[in-house]
Design an enzyme around this catalytic site. Sequence first.
Site, PDB file in Angstrom:
ATOM      1  N   CYS A   1      23.945 -61.410 -26.968  1.00 39.33           N
ATOM      2  CA  CYS A   1      24.588 -62.348 -27.884  1.00 39.33           C
ATOM      3  C   CYS A   1      25.876 -61.764 -28.446  1.00 39.33           C
ATOM      4  CB  CYS A   1      23.639 -62.717 -29.019  1.00 39.33           C
ATOM      5  SG  CYS A   1      22.193 -63.668 -28.481  1.00 39.33           S
TER       6      CYS A   1
ATOM      7  N   HIS B   1      26.521 -65.285 -33.767  1.00 39.54           N
ATOM      8  CA  HIS B   1      25.757 -65.125 -35.000  1.00 39.54           C
ATOM      9  C   HIS B   1      26.316 -64.008 -35.873  1.00 39.54           C
ATOM     10  CE1 HIS B   1      23.643 -61.403 -33.755  1.00 39.54           C
ATOM     11  NE2 HIS B   1      23.693 -61.917 -32.533  1.00 39.54           N
TER      12      HIS B   1
END
Length: 241
Positions: A216, A200
């Site tokens: 992440c 992301h």
Amino acid sequence: MSSSDQFSRRTFLSLSAVGAASLLASCASTRPVGRDMATTITYRDGRSVVDRPLAGGSAELDAMYGEVYDGGYVIPAVPYQKIPARFYRQRVVDPTGQPPGTIVVDTPSRFLYLVESGGTAMRYGVGIGREGFAWQGTGVIQWRQKWPKWTPPDEMIARKPELAQYSADNGGMSPGLDNPLGARALYIFQNGEDTLYRLHGSPEWNSIGKAVSSGCVRLLNQDIIDLYERVPNKARVLVWQ
């Protein structure tokens, strides 16, 4: 021809002499060499390449990491001069040995590669999960989203109760410049199940190259937009520790 393509072609030509010797299915470590922003990248079998990305202050980098208007949002320019040059987006000789279309996250080196045909790969600098929160393995990009909502998992809310306002029951956090998932999110699934692991964007440019997030992989917003446009549907993903 875009400035990004010009930059990428220059980088590829500078590395082409390395040739097939650099096609190594392994992770890499990096260290700076000299004062010209060069970096020696050493792979697990001991082979090394010298990487010389463009230095700060170039018009190409100004364009690559400048202000972007996207989806109704104005993404601020990145002060890329404050980021180590090895983490700038660039095309390199593929060091992964994986098929074209594969995403490889080299966690120790803080690099993400999108493997291309012809022996090259697009390389991006990333921030990765703190020790104890990182995920590794093989998955697939099952879902892709522009300006996603962010819904913290229950485990994260248990650690940080103040995030309960963004729970699934409360509809998550709306998209925007302050959303932790940034301008794009690629959702990794494994065996048909959501790993809760994402590739992301992030407004926190100073986190690139560091271990800061809760599991992440984060990229600069300008870089995740570029990756999003290049990555094929249902792309295979490898995360190496």
